[in-house]
Write an enzyme that holds these catalytic residues in place. Structure first.
Site, mmCIF file in Angstrom:
data_model
loop_
_atom_site.group_PDB
_atom_site.id
_atom_site.type_symbol
_atom_site.label_atom_id
_atom_site.label_comp_id
_atom_site.label_asym_id
_atom_site.label_seq_id
_atom_site.Cartn_x
_atom_site.Cartn_y
_atom_site.Cartn_z
ATOM 1 N N VAL A 131 48.341 65.496 -10.340
ATOM 2 C CA VAL A 131 48.259 66.091 -10.586
ATOM 3 C C VAL A 131 50.344 66.285 -10.256
ATOM 4 O O VAL A 131 50.682 66.834 -10.567
ATOM 5 C CB VAL A 131 47.487 67.214 -9.763
ATOM 6 N N CYS A 132 50.073 66.124 -8.904
ATOM 7 C CA CYS A 132 52.055 65.865 -7.649
ATOM 8 C C CYS A 132 52.896 65.781 -9.040
ATOM 9 O O CYS A 132 53.486 66.477 -8.826
ATOM 10 C CB CYS A 132 51.451 65.063 -7.122
ATOM 11 N N PRO A 133 52.585 64.936 -10.309
ATOM 12 C CA PRO A 133 54.168 65.180 -10.750
ATOM 13 C C PRO A 133 54.859 66.247 -11.556
ATOM 14 O O PRO A 133 56.016 66.173 -11.929
ATOM 15 C CB PRO A 133 53.994 63.949 -11.490
ATOM 16 N N ILE A 147 56.146 69.216 -8.722
ATOM 17 C CA ILE A 147 57.422 68.191 -8.697
ATOM 18 C C ILE A 147 58.786 68.733 -9.358
ATOM 19 O O ILE A 147 58.954 69.018 -9.311
ATOM 20 C CB ILE A 147 57.578 66.812 -7.480
#
Length: 199
Positions: free
Chosen positions: A51-53, A56
């Protein structure tokens, strides 16, 4: 060690200093570097995850919209600056970030995550915290998501716009307010103008 949150809405945001990756280089970054600007500070669990990318890259791709509002966006995780750089140097099609328009801060000591109350102590990672800090260094908004759900860049942008509007005009923003929408004069008599129009 118990997490002691030092971040409280309406109070000065906890000061920090951390090594960040900025334009592919390492740089020391402090909250005080951004005095006079709004800051959206967002925490994410780990580099090289799933999920993080998406978050970001979404914030990075819209950094110019925040800059137009005199607002900087800073991402933070417990990874080192070296891991951040490796992830940035990994192509997006391979789960990497590619070049970014926002700094990524390294919180290897977890002090920043602890001070802002987002440290998931049993795993040593940060929850998905998002903090809006105004130009005077005052914390204006906090949102903390559990790990599996990402955040909305549109909502972060709207919140900055709403707080800036209220700061400038002294009126308050109703639910779902967007720039150009009606606001409310914060007193009993004048607020009736808004309520009579919208009810």
């Amino acid at each position: 060690m118990a997490c002691v949150c030092k971040a409280h809405v309406g109070k000065p945001a906890p000061e920090f200093q951390a090594t960040a990756v900025v334009d592919g280089a390492f740089k020391e970054v402090k909250l005080s570097d951004y005095k006079g600007k709004y800051v959206v500070l967002f925490f994410y669990p780990l580099d090289f995850t799933f999920v993080c990318p998406t978050e970001i890259v979404a914030f990075s791709d819209r950094a110019a919209e925040f800059h137009k509002l005199n607002c900087e966006v800073l991402g933070v995780s417990v990874d080192s600056q070296f891991t951040h750089l490796a992830w940035i140097n990994t192509p997006r099609k391979e789960g990497g970030l590619g070049p970014l328009n926002i700094p990524l801060l390294a919180d290897v000591t977890r002090k920043l995550s602890s001070d802002y109350g987002v440290l998931k102590e049993d795993e040593g990672i940060a929850y998905r915290g998002l903090f809006v800090i105004d130009g005077k260094g005052v914390l204006r908004q906090v949102t903390i998501n559990d790990l599996p759900v990402g955040r909305s860049v549109d909502e972060a942008l709207r919140l900055v716009q709403a707080f800036q509007y209220t700061d400038e005009h002294g009126e308050v923003c109703p639910a779902g307010w967007t720039p150009g929408s009606d606001t409310i004069k914060p007193n009993v008599d004048d607020s009736k103008e808004y309520f009579s129009k919208h009810n």
